[in-house]
Write a protein that holds these residues in place. Structure first.
Motif, mmCIF file in Angstrom:
data_model
loop_
_atom_site.group_PDB
_atom_site.id
_atom_site.type_symbol
_atom_site.label_atom_id
_atom_site.label_comp_id
_atom_site.label_asym_id
_atom_site.label_seq_id
_atom_site.Cartn_x
_atom_site.Cartn_y
_atom_site.Cartn_z
ATOM 1 N N LEU A 131 -23.897 22.092 24.617
ATOM 2 C CA LEU A 131 -23.508 22.010 23.317
ATOM 3 C C LEU A 131 -22.169 23.012 23.322
ATOM 4 O O LEU A 131 -22.297 24.167 23.948
ATOM 5 C CB LEU A 131 -24.311 22.299 22.298
ATOM 6 C CG LEU A 131 -25.588 21.383 22.181
ATOM 7 C CD1 LEU A 131 -26.324 21.700 20.796
ATOM 8 C CD2 LEU A 131 -25.109 20.136 22.367
ATOM 9 N N ILE A 132 -20.931 22.445 23.130
ATOM 10 C CA ILE A 132 -19.817 23.456 23.162
ATOM 11 C C ILE A 132 -19.083 23.535 21.515
ATOM 12 O O ILE A 132 -19.170 22.341 20.791
ATOM 13 C CB ILE A 132 -18.606 22.767 23.802
ATOM 14 C CG1 ILE A 132 -19.322 22.589 25.287
ATOM 15 C CG2 ILE A 132 -17.333 23.716 23.716
ATOM 16 C CD1 ILE A 132 -18.633 21.452 26.196
ATOM 17 N N GLY A 133 -18.688 24.704 21.195
ATOM 18 C CA GLY A 133 -18.393 24.848 19.961
ATOM 19 C C GLY A 133 -19.210 25.816 19.112
ATOM 20 O O GLY A 133 -19.961 26.686 19.762
ATOM 21 N N ASP A 134 -19.255 25.987 17.693
ATOM 22 C CA ASP A 134 -19.812 27.023 16.877
ATOM 23 C C ASP A 134 -21.492 26.577 16.830
ATOM 24 O O ASP A 134 -21.623 25.846 15.917
ATOM 25 C CB ASP A 134 -19.204 26.942 15.586
ATOM 26 C CG ASP A 134 -20.021 28.023 14.750
ATOM 27 O OD1 ASP A 134 -20.842 28.815 15.344
ATOM 28 O OD2 ASP A 134 -19.748 28.023 13.605
ATOM 29 N N THR A 135 -22.063 26.811 17.930
ATOM 30 C CA THR A 135 -23.390 26.298 17.802
ATOM 31 C C THR A 135 -24.532 27.444 16.951
ATOM 32 O O THR A 135 -25.633 27.048 16.653
ATOM 33 C CB THR A 135 -24.158 26.461 19.018
ATOM 34 O OG1 THR A 135 -24.070 28.032 19.825
ATOM 35 C CG2 THR A 135 -23.455 25.442 20.103
ATOM 36 N N GLY A 136 -23.713 28.206 16.325
ATOM 37 C CA GLY A 136 -24.533 29.290 15.611
ATOM 38 C C GLY A 136 -25.172 28.342 14.306
ATOM 39 O O GLY A 136 -26.191 28.761 13.782
ATOM 40 N N ARG A 137 -24.549 27.272 13.903
ATOM 41 C CA ARG A 137 -25.063 26.605 12.731
ATOM 42 C C ARG A 137 -26.303 25.760 13.280
ATOM 43 O O ARG A 137 -26.970 25.146 12.481
ATOM 44 C CB ARG A 137 -24.071 25.678 12.128
ATOM 45 C CG ARG A 137 -23.243 26.601 11.479
ATOM 46 C CD ARG A 137 -21.676 25.980 11.110
ATOM 47 N NE ARG A 137 -22.083 24.446 10.570
ATOM 48 C CZ ARG A 137 -21.245 23.366 10.888
ATOM 49 N NH1 ARG A 137 -20.154 23.584 11.599
ATOM 50 N NH2 ARG A 137 -21.402 22.349 10.326
ATOM 51 N N VAL A 138 -26.602 25.610 14.731
ATOM 52 C CA VAL A 138 -27.773 24.750 14.931
ATOM 53 C C VAL A 138 -28.922 25.563 15.156
ATOM 54 O O VAL A 138 -29.080 26.617 15.457
ATOM 55 C CB VAL A 138 -27.240 24.176 16.452
ATOM 56 C CG1 VAL A 138 -28.546 23.433 16.973
ATOM 57 C CG2 VAL A 138 -26.132 23.541 16.264
ATOM 58 N N ASP A 139 -30.119 24.852 14.183
ATOM 59 C CA ASP A 139 -31.326 25.796 14.343
ATOM 60 C C ASP A 139 -32.157 25.488 15.716
ATOM 61 O O ASP A 139 -32.357 24.240 16.074
ATOM 62 C CB ASP A 139 -32.079 25.003 13.014
ATOM 63 C CG ASP A 139 -33.629 25.613 12.895
ATOM 64 O OD1 ASP A 139 -33.952 26.170 14.019
ATOM 65 O OD2 ASP A 139 -34.049 25.573 12.082
ATOM 66 N N LYS A 140 -32.078 26.441 16.626
ATOM 67 C CA LYS A 140 -32.772 26.189 17.712
ATOM 68 C C LYS A 140 -34.159 25.761 17.833
ATOM 69 O O LYS A 140 -34.646 25.100 18.536
ATOM 70 C CB LYS A 140 -32.547 27.692 18.537
ATOM 71 C CG LYS A 140 -32.927 27.499 20.034
ATOM 72 C CD LYS A 140 -33.061 29.002 20.647
ATOM 73 C CE LYS A 140 -33.812 28.921 21.832
ATOM 74 N NZ LYS A 140 -34.153 30.125 22.325
#
Lengths: 333, 333, 333, 333
Positions: D41-50
């Protein structure tokens, strides 16, 4: 195994690592992402030390795609394993109650308890002959004599017997014991596990005091790798900072082990709490979350028990608990 | 043992308990306070199950006045024990460096590493021949052959050798090994401890993965109860929820064990952290808080090590660390 | 408080300690046993620092006879406390189901979920407006707006609402919230607890991530000391080294807290495991061991949940679980 | 973020997930290996709930390539941060000794201790005015008056002052305090952290009782995200099952935090052990492994201390320890 290379690593260094993997006989699938290069290793990655790779300065993270446990893994064996002990079935929808004293103390004691627990519905009799004690000055069990007394109790009641083995050199004494228990302190006694793998005996494998589920699965794997598929897991509480109970009973291990493995999972609420008055509620909880059985300490005279009296139920208490356990079991079916 | 009875308990019930203690051959000193009755038990209270007494409904609390460990207890043996291995002294002001690879892999490897660590100041050579591995599919050590290779390295360098024993049936193979190591997973393998108690060999006893100091002391007690007083404790990290290190190195165990016991205490920073780059700082810390020695993994080629390469120092890294360790040791004397 | 003096301590030093206790206004009952002298302290020993006394070189051990928790202590209040929320009763035989999303996200979402969980038998609606998040870059909740949306859902369904308060300055926003939740990270935010003690609101007090039961009881004591007796305990899992679940659900806390305190105890299986598929089995286990209720995360679209989607049940999953929960509840009555 | 898809998953299901990521504005790099498909994944992955992604049935594992902490991350700020307090520098090779009593009790007490610790080489004075106590019935600190007494001690000695803030509404009282301490129980009081981020005050951030290093770093991130870069970490022991010390001092946190972050790291050996006699050895150990400073409790009359007397050094003990600390510090430079 997936190895993620850090950003901005010189291509040459990544290539060295790739060559090193190839030198180990592995295939390497390289994927150059915009940010990171990702290596997918193909082949027998069991020989690759994940921690070592993760510690390399050019590596960001390593993830193990396939679990190290194979034979006990539900992925490769989707149906529940049913362990058979005489006429008793454990797992695959068959619920078992195993009860008896912490230690075998005398013929009268073990026969009395055996008859009592049988009358209350127990299908297997447990009793310790070899006792792992923290102190060398504490009672260490009746050993061979204890095994003989268990056999007498089996003869009197028909209940198959379960007893703990601590040392592979004692194996001949256990030839006529129905289920061999591996205690928490022995869960990673790998030589013992290997030896048990050579028998066909049902093995009751207790989770170690501070072991993860993965380590517990790997210990089952040691037994199964030797050819013995009759392994039963037993959750018995893990060590934490709890202040009122001896251990912390980790009941989420029951559904989680069921998901990861096809082997039966039973629960020992007696050791987990160390308190007789908590045994019934925790036995009910274990039953409700799907355990395949229970291992409960019962003693006809807890105040005079030579070991662990604080956590033993009296026969009448066990009888009352057993009735409730059956009701909860029915409620979840 | 001091037993505090709850307030407002009928005198008759307290008397029953007193009679029960007397029936066990104990003297009972009764003290009626304004609030609580306190029973002081006199005699061999080692046979009284503290947990059982504490679980009685009329008992408020029980305190163990005397520790269960006797022979390793500093109270009864105020001077430091010095363990002698050949010409090397451990404890009582004598600091020892033990170094070598996690596993013995070949003659070339072990001799190379032995020469290197000796040149850097190590006084003992460590090397694993029997390896406790979580997975049955991992390298399990060269076993008897590994012991032979260690002896060759000893002959070449003069360094006494340290190796782990996992199973009492392997004891004959260790006859000519200088120090026998009991690994963390075996710290409560009581049959093994008893057997080691019958030898006169120095025993390097590693603290178990999740064992308390009291349990560690009791395991030393098992060895000493058999007549072997040459026990060395080794702190190697305990299991917690730490996210960046394999274990949590509990260095406060060093001064605390020194207070409780007269036996030497060394530290293994390699297993504790699992990361080669943390070995030096933690070795310095262990030295600063008074450890009697260090056990450090050194490998000439960590990337190809068959086991635990991630935590091994290269010989030149060990050499640099050893220099700093000596400086810190001097600073605290 | 019982202070046991070490053997062979000079009488003069013991007398100094006795004088020191008397100087603090305490009565001292001295009992000279054959081995140890035992001091029984009478009066307000709450001001004596047990750890300090235990650290004195002449003291062997100290035991606290009376617990530090008074108002939540079952000893002084034997009957169960029943907390009333609107028409809903919690504790004393009354079982409550509290359900709803981790975070309130929109009117549509909260009203949809509220209607669904009500239809499945939930009696209270939960929803987070203020969210404690490990990262400052994660969604922090709709705050005041979220509270307003909860009120709308209450109006639509009649379900009283439960929401977490993180900060005492937000208290005015919670004036019309029915139950105020104190999260695990705030369990020892003592200023917040004191402020909640001044209200009459029912407080749902979650056990902290690594807190003992005694600490949990003391936090209830902070609220009750201010005059608010409407406290409900919530076990939500503690931090250990578990490898497959987020926390370790400590269900033995349920019967143990019931023994120690008269306050109701509910269980949150969603946070404890972090995995939606473990919520049902652990909810059944909690019910079986006597919990007074459950706090379950339900979301109509877990994949799009802004927070903790991994542990949320879909409404139809909650409905199926609720049916089984009721069956288990009936089985233990 | 790297998402590894399980083997044998239908392409359609993988594509749904890819579309879902794209719908969140992320780029997705797909790599089809022989065994697994891997999504980068590329970009602002901070918003993805791991955790949510990991819980999906088609996903094998998720690895977070980039850490969630940015501002305190050494990757983006390779040089050590030096925190300046008056003329005192902390970090970047500057070692600081902070000493003083647990609680400020009176002007005489704090001035006496301040003069003593200054004479022994302390550069900052600590003293608690607001005290987080487990029990509501224990001494809670002199609060505002305590702050005033600290200022008097500063005037008398020139030592800058350090004191704990528990609640953001108390911030005005701390306007003239030099370093604000966030206690272990407040490490995840995120509202407090955000407020401290708006000041420019040096913040002494204690690691929480059972927090991981990553969580500790994220709490620093909360302060730094607000614009305040003056954060000092403090390791003070974590909760385990240790039996002789209050907590387990995790010294490996010192080199590990130094590797992960550019912020200074100090150690509090007093709270970590709870025992005055362990403070010196653990202070030496902390110094040896590279800590940037120490926080040590010193009291002129520990037996009468209103709080934590068991762990306080007397001034002459601190003086002796300080001399050894300097020697060890020199040895590692």
């Amino acid at each position: 195994m997936i190895v993620v290379i850090k950003p901005h690593v010189a291509e040459e260094r990544t290539n060295q690592l790739i060559e090193w993997f190839k030198g180990m006989g592995l295939g390497v699938h390289v994927s150059n992402g915009e940010v990171n290069t990702v290596l997918g290793l193909i082949g027998d990655t069991g020989r690759v030390d994940k921690d070592l790779i993760a510690s390399l300065d050019i590596v960001d993270s390593v993830s193990q795609v396939s679990e190290k446990f194979k034979q006990c893994n539900r992925k490769f064996h989707p149906e529940d394993t049913v362990v058979q002990v005489g006429d008793v079935k454990i797992g695959g929808g068959n619920f078992v109650m195993i009860a008896g004293p912490c230690s075998v103390e005398s013929e009268e004691q073990i026969v009395t308890v055996a008859k009592a627990v049988k009358a209350s519905g127990a299908q297997l009799l447990r009793g310790g002959a070899f006792k792992p004690r923290t102190s060398p000055y504490d009672f260490q069990g009746l050993k061979g004599e204890g095994i003989e007394l268990l056999k007498i109790a089996r003869q009197e009641t028909g209940l198959p017997i379960v007893s703990e083995i601590m040392n592979l050199i004692d194996l001949p004494l256990f030839e006529d014991v129905d289920v061999l228990q591996v205690g928490a302190r022995s869960m990673q006694n790998f030589d013992l596990l290997k030896e048990l793998g050579k028998t066909k005996k049902p093995i009751l494998l207790k989770r170690g005091m501070a072991n993860t589920l993965q380590e517990t699965l790997m210990s089952a794997e040691y037994i199964m790798a030797g050819g013995n598929e009759n392994v039963i897991f037993c959750e018995r509480g893990i060590r934490t900072y709890s202040d009122y109970t001896r251990n912390t009973l980790d009941l989420s291990a029951v559904p989680m082990l069921h998901e990861l493995s096809h082997l039966p999972v039973i629960v020992d609420p007696s050791h987990a709490t160390g308190l007789a008055r908590l045994v019934e509620p925790m036995a009910l909880a274990a039953t409700a979350c799907g355990a395949d059985g229970l291992l409960i300490e019962v003693h006809n005279d807890p105040l005079h028990a030579l070991c662990d009296g604080a956590q033993s139920l009296r026969p009448e208490e066990f009888d009352a608990a057993a009735k409730k356990i059956r009701k909860v079991r029915e409620a979840i079916l």
